[in-house]
Write a protein that holds these residues in place. Sequence first.
Motif, short mmCIF file in Angstrom:
data_model
loop_
_atom_site.label_atom_id
_atom_site.label_comp_id
_atom_site.label_asym_id
_atom_site.label_seq_id
_atom_site.Cartn_x
_atom_site.Cartn_y
_atom_site.Cartn_z
N GLY A 1 1.00 -1.19 0.15
CA GLY A 1 -0.06 0.09 0.15
C GLY A 1 0.73 1.39 0.03
O GLY A 1 0.28 2.36 -0.60
N TYR B 1 -5.47 2.67 5.56
CA TYR B 1 -6.09 2.12 4.64
C TYR B 1 -6.46 0.71 5.06
O TYR B 1 -5.89 0.27 5.98
CB TYR B 1 -5.47 2.05 3.46
N ARG C 1 0.34 -10.78 -4.01
CA ARG C 1 1.67 -11.17 -4.19
C ARG C 1 1.61 -12.44 -4.57
O ARG C 1 1.03 -13.25 -4.21
CB ARG C 1 2.52 -10.94 -3.16
N GLY D 1 -0.86 -18.61 6.75
CA GLY D 1 -0.42 -17.07 6.89
C GLY D 1 0.08 -16.47 5.73
O GLY D 1 0.75 -15.49 5.62
N ARG D 2 0.43 -17.43 4.57
CA ARG D 2 1.02 -16.57 3.30
C ARG D 2 -0.04 -16.71 2.24
O ARG D 2 -0.17 -17.91 1.91
CB ARG D 2 2.27 -17.18 3.15
N LEU D 3 -0.41 -15.86 1.84
CA LEU D 3 -1.55 -15.86 0.72
C LEU D 3 -1.21 -15.01 -0.64
O LEU D 3 -0.11 -14.48 -0.50
CB LEU D 3 -2.63 -15.31 1.20
N GLN E 1 -4.48 -5.96 4.09
CA GLN E 1 -3.33 -5.15 4.80
C GLN E 1 -4.26 -4.15 5.55
O GLN E 1 -4.93 -3.27 4.70
CB GLN E 1 -2.43 -4.62 4.41
N ALA F 1 -1.11 2.34 8.18
CA ALA F 1 -1.43 3.87 8.70
C ALA F 1 -0.17 4.43 8.14
O ALA F 1 0.93 3.91 8.04
CB ALA F 1 -1.58 3.77 10.22
N ARG G 1 13.94 -5.30 6.49
CA ARG G 1 12.51 -5.12 5.76
C ARG G 1 13.00 -5.58 4.22
O ARG G 1 14.09 -5.30 3.70
CB ARG G 1 12.27 -3.65 5.84
N TYR H 1 12.61 0.99 0.21
CA TYR H 1 12.44 2.44 0.27
C TYR H 1 12.58 3.06 1.79
O TYR H 1 12.40 4.19 2.09
CB TYR H 1 10.98 2.90 0.09
N TYR H 2 12.98 2.14 2.57
CA TYR H 2 12.97 2.68 4.11
C TYR H 2 14.33 3.52 4.33
O TYR H 2 15.46 3.07 3.67
CB TYR H 2 13.03 1.50 5.02
N GLY I 1 4.52 -4.76 9.79
CA GLY I 1 6.16 -4.22 9.65
C GLY I 1 5.74 -2.83 9.03
O GLY I 1 4.75 -2.35 8.66
N GLY J 1 5.12 4.69 8.44
CA GLY J 1 3.81 4.01 8.41
C GLY J 1 4.15 2.54 8.94
O GLY J 1 5.17 2.12 9.03
N PHE J 2 2.97 1.92 8.95
CA PHE J 2 2.95 0.46 8.84
C PHE J 2 1.83 -0.22 8.45
O PHE J 2 0.80 0.42 7.86
CB PHE J 2 2.71 0.00 10.63
N LEU K 1 -0.29 -3.87 8.87
CA LEU K 1 -0.59 -5.21 9.40
C LEU K 1 -1.18 -6.13 8.47
O LEU K 1 -2.09 -5.65 7.79
CB LEU K 1 -1.18 -4.95 10.84
N GLY K 2 -0.90 -7.38 8.63
CA GLY K 2 -1.70 -8.47 7.75
C GLY K 2 -3.07 -9.04 8.52
O GLY K 2 -2.84 -9.34 9.66
P1 HAM Z 1 5.47 -6.00 4.30
O1 HAM Z 1 6.37 -6.22 5.66
O2 HAM Z 1 5.72 -6.19 3.06
O3 HAM Z 1 5.27 -4.27 4.59
O4 HAM Z 1 3.96 -6.45 4.83
C1 HAM Z 1 3.15 -5.97 5.97
C2 HAM Z 1 2.43 -7.23 6.58
O5 HAM Z 1 1.58 -7.85 5.56
C3 HAM Z 1 3.36 -8.19 6.91
O6 HAM Z 1 3.94 -8.38 8.16
C4 HAM Z 1 2.38 -9.68 7.10
O7 HAM Z 1 1.47 -9.48 8.19
C5 HAM Z 1 1.33 -9.21 5.80
N1 HAM Z 1 1.74 -9.96 4.48
C6 HAM Z 1 2.96 -9.61 3.62
N2 HAM Z 1 2.84 -10.53 2.42
C7 HAM Z 1 1.70 -11.45 3.22
C8 HAM Z 1 1.32 -12.64 2.31
N3 HAM Z 1 1.86 -13.05 1.41
N4 HAM Z 1 0.23 -13.09 2.91
C9 HAM Z 1 -0.50 -12.89 4.10
N5 HAM Z 1 -0.02 -11.69 4.51
C10 HAM Z 1 1.19 -10.81 4.05
C11 HAM Z 1 4.45 -3.70 3.68
O8 HAM Z 1 3.71 -3.91 2.82
C12 HAM Z 1 4.87 -2.08 3.86
N6 HAM Z 1 4.00 -1.34 2.84
C13 HAM Z 1 4.48 -1.49 5.32
C14 HAM Z 1 4.70 0.00 5.68
C15 HAM Z 1 3.49 0.73 5.63
N7 HAM Z 1 5.62 0.70 5.58
C16 HAM Z 1 5.54 1.82 5.71
N8 HAM Z 1 4.19 2.10 5.74
#
Ligand code: HAM
Length: 422
Positions: free
Chosen positions: A82, A106, A112, A119-121, A126, A129, A257, A261-262, A282, A302-303, A305-306
């Motif tokens: 996001g 959001y 993906r 837990g991996r889909l 997500q 914030a 991570r 971009y971090y 994350g 931001g973060f 959560l899944g």
């Molecule tokens: P990310 O670590 O790629 O960060 O994903 C955040 C969360 O999305 C993961 O901790 C996990 O709970 C969930 N997630 C990721 N991939 C999967 C998957 N294949 N199946 C189920 N759950 C999944 C981001 O996406 C960044 N945009 C976070 C962020 C926001 N950084 C700054 N702002």
Amino acid sequence: MEIRAIRGMNDLFGSDLENWLAVEKKIETIFGTFGYREIRTPVVEDKRVFSQTVGDDSDIVQKQMYEVKGSADESLVLRPEGTASFVRAVLEHGLHNSNHPQRYFYSLPMFRYERPQKGRLRQFYQCGAELINDPTPAADAEIVILLDSIYQTLKVPQYTIKINSVGCEQCRPSYRDTLKAYFRPHLPSLCAECQKRYERSVMRILDCKNESCQALAKTAPKLIDNLCAICKEHHVKFRTCLIETGTKFEEDPTIVRGLDYYSQSAFEFTTTFIGAQNSLAGGGRYDGMATRFGAKPFPGVGFALGMERLMLALAEGKVLHAQPLLPLYSFLPVGPRAFEILYPLSFELKRHGVWVEMNYDADKSLKSQLKTADRSGASFALILGDTEIENGMAILKNMKQHTQELVSIATLQEELLGRKAL
Ligand code: HAM
């Protein structure tokens, strides 16, 4: 059946969905309390939104994006995350122009192409914030505290907050050299993936889940010990804000991570409660992201959560947030005359906000209708047949206590509006 849902893309319904929606509602209430307003971006984006920001070497860009057919000169993908979409929207609508902190959240599906497992889909949701225009470490801490508040309110069992600093363009290059020098003699013991990472993105080796890579990562030089003065000060203040607010965290130098971009603060919320996919959420700071769109940078942190992993953790901890939804009445008409009375009455009650389920097949035996009423979970069954009509009294059966009473047909509506669920 031959045609089925795509692997890793789930149908959501029944009590699972009701529980999910109750959780989402609680999260949105907390977002509101912290001053975050909702933003919705499209599912399909220009591929460059992610290829230019998330990083050419990231798993997402290398192998996980779903390409979508557009016109010949378009390269479109389903959104894999996001934050890049959010920054694209911020720039497009000038949401950062005020130079004042802006807070958005959001709750959206992401896509993906991964090997699905618990837990991996491939389609997952997500809740995220994003706080822009605030460069302070206090803003980084706010994001972590917000996420911690969400998990505490929801009673997520056994999670750990891990923080790190991934430095900036000033301190990272020399650290990369230090890290390369450390890994060089160990190259043959790295996994095939990490041998490729060594040249182009050596820091990602620290994040590898392979056992021998992890063992080497443990004793690798830490970026936290090699930060420039500005990043070091930022990190110390970030920590102080967390400590002062009683937020429990661990320092983990292996949090780098998987997204390019971090800069500076990076964090993950993990749990051992849901198996191999231990990252619940994350995030981190991404001050330079706008430059990857060719725009002037603005601060952002931001973060995300899944949702599926959150629901798994809650299920493991036996935490339920939704009461089961059940009808108050089950209407059981035996014969056409009873149907004529109960059918309009059922809608009259619904218009008054009372949930009534009615069996529309009045030819069915009372025995079979009672079975349906039992299965519906209704508190009361209203039984009406020719004999009851003749006597002017319907039977109201208490389905929980297995008792029954007679109620006057003339005042049925008032009578039924006055009852509560058992
Ligand atoms: P990310 O670590 O790629 O960060 O994903 C955040 C969360 O999305 C993961 O901790 C996990 O709970 C969930 N997630 C990721 N991939 C999967 C998957 N294949 N199946 C189920 N759950 C999944 C981001 O996406 C960044 N945009 C976070 C962020 C926001 N950084 C700054 N702002």
